[in-house]
Scaffold this motif. Sequence first.
Motif, PDB file in Angstrom:
ATOM      1  N   CYS A  62       0.848  -1.190   0.000  1.00  0.00           N
ATOM      2  CA  CYS A  62       0.000   0.000   0.000  1.00  0.00           C
ATOM      3  C   CYS A  62       0.883   1.240   0.000  1.00  0.00           C
ATOM      4  CB  CYS A  62      -0.918  -0.015   1.223  1.00  0.00           C
ATOM      5  SG  CYS A  62      -2.346   1.098   1.061  1.00  0.00           S
ATOM      6  N   GLY A  63       1.748   1.307  -1.001  1.00  0.00           N
ATOM      7  CA  GLY A  63       2.705   2.397  -1.079  1.00  0.00           C
ATOM      8  C   GLY A  63       4.116   1.873  -0.923  1.00  0.00           C
ATOM      9  N   SER A  71       5.325   0.843   2.661  1.00  0.00           N
ATOM     10  CA  SER A  71       4.425   0.021   3.469  1.00  0.00           C
ATOM     11  C   SER A  71       4.867  -1.442   3.467  1.00  0.00           C
ATOM     12  CB  SER A  71       2.988   0.131   2.939  1.00  0.00           C
ATOM     13  OG  SER A  71       2.919  -0.427   1.635  1.00  0.00           O
ATOM     14  N   ARG A  72       4.426  -2.165   4.471  1.00  0.00           N
ATOM     15  CA  ARG A  72       4.656  -3.610   4.563  1.00  0.00           C
ATOM     16  C   ARG A  72       3.570  -4.209   5.445  1.00  0.00           C
ATOM     17  NH1 ARG A  72      10.461  -4.066   6.687  1.00  0.00           N
ATOM     18  NH2 ARG A  72      10.672  -2.031   5.700  1.00  0.00           N
ATOM     19  N   ARG A  73       3.265  -5.447   5.205  1.00  0.00           N
ATOM     20  CA  ARG A  73       2.256  -6.132   6.007  1.00  0.00           C
ATOM     21  C   ARG A  73       2.830  -6.605   7.338  1.00  0.00           C
ATOM     22  NH1 ARG A  73      -2.468  -7.068   3.587  1.00  0.00           N
ATOM     23  NH2 ARG A  73      -2.582  -6.911   1.325  1.00  0.00           N
ATOM     24  N   CYS A 126      -5.591   0.910   3.699  1.00  0.00           N
ATOM     25  CA  CYS A 126      -4.207   0.638   4.080  1.00  0.00           C
ATOM     26  C   CYS A 126      -4.041   0.453   5.584  1.00  0.00           C
ATOM     27  CB  CYS A 126      -3.297   1.768   3.603  1.00  0.00           C
ATOM     28  SG  CYS A 126      -3.126   1.871   1.807  1.00  0.00           S
ATOM     29  N   THR A 127      -5.103   0.593   6.332  1.00  0.00           N
ATOM     30  CA  THR A 127      -5.015   0.424   7.786  1.00  0.00           C
ATOM     31  C   THR A 127      -5.391  -1.007   8.148  1.00  0.00           C
ATOM     32  OG1 THR A 127      -5.607   2.736   8.158  1.00  0.00           O
ATOM     33  CG2 THR A 127      -5.872   1.222  10.016  1.00  0.00           C
ATOM     34  N   PRO A 128      -4.427  -1.804   8.653  1.00  0.00           N
ATOM     35  CA  PRO A 128      -4.781  -3.181   9.063  1.00  0.00           C
ATOM     36  C   PRO A 128      -5.716  -3.166  10.270  1.00  0.00           C
ATOM     37  CG  PRO A 128      -2.543  -2.651   9.754  1.00  0.00           C
ATOM     38  CD  PRO A 128      -3.014  -1.497   8.917  1.00  0.00           C
TER      39      PRO A 128
END
Length: 340
Positions: A206-207, A210-212, A281-283
């Motif tokens: 998500c950009g 970013s990372r999960r 993009c917010t988990p």
Amino acid sequence: MGLFGRSGRKDDGGYEDNAALTGVGGYEPADAPGFPAAGSPVSGQPAAEPAAGPWSAQAEQAGGTPWYAEDPAVAGHTPRAEPRRIRPPGRPPTRLKGRPSRALWILVAVIALGVGAMNFFGAARHHSASPPTPSRGPVTFQPEPHVVVPAVVDGWSSVAARDGSFAYDVPPGWTPEPGVVHGWDGTATSPGITLSTTASVGRGYCGRDSRRGGSGVTTEDGGNAEAAARKAVGDLIGSAYAPGAKVTYAPAQDATVQLETTTRPARLVLADVSQDGTETCTPKHVTVGALALATATQSVVLLAYTDDTTSRADVVRLLQSYRGVPAADRSTTTPPPTTR
């Protein structure tokens, strides 16, 4: 009229005043031969008797005085030459010697223009024919050799320290990045934290930044393993997630760390993080865990965090794979060069 005009001499209608020339009476036709004095014989002819009046053109006889001469006995002075046309009608004026003609100036101008044109087109041809500036070719980079440690979890990948003295394993889909340091800077509202010997999952989902999820090693002051693990988890949550996030800690668990010849006790802390919001993009749910190995004054902590794309059980297995690596299990490899 400039370079191509006539000479600066005044137009005299074809006549010229020769007062400065020598001769009888101070005048002498410019183109005539030497003028004889009155009464002197003309070359090859006898002298004639003077008459009582001026001579006219009709009275001129062979051997007589020319029509333009005056008899001094009548005129009372020496004969005077009459002004005469010194150029025949229709004859082009004679140019002064040493002054260039109009044709010469035209020729010079044409040559100058030709030379200028040759220089201009020659320079343009030279410019167009010159080779273009060569672009910079690809650059080859040779990565440094690094230590490779075998994984202890089947199907997983190991992430080893630079010298290979310790390592941990990550699930499939995670990317080992042992040379990367990542984390969050501290601010007035967040403590900040820095992780080394890292791995990541879902980078750029998500950009670019970013990372999960990810993992890495840090240190905490003090010899209490549980307190060090809990503090590391709290610092990561306070730095990476929204201040209003809901955090639930699970009871701390006992763990062990296998060193080269001994097994050391450790503590493992897990926390669940829930966030509200509609942004994609917010988990909405995150698992954060830490395993701490304490010494007398400092604790080494392995941290892991991820959204629901990695299970809670895999987070625990990742933390429990932390270990010391005997020298016999380490090997050095040199990655192939890369071209950019």
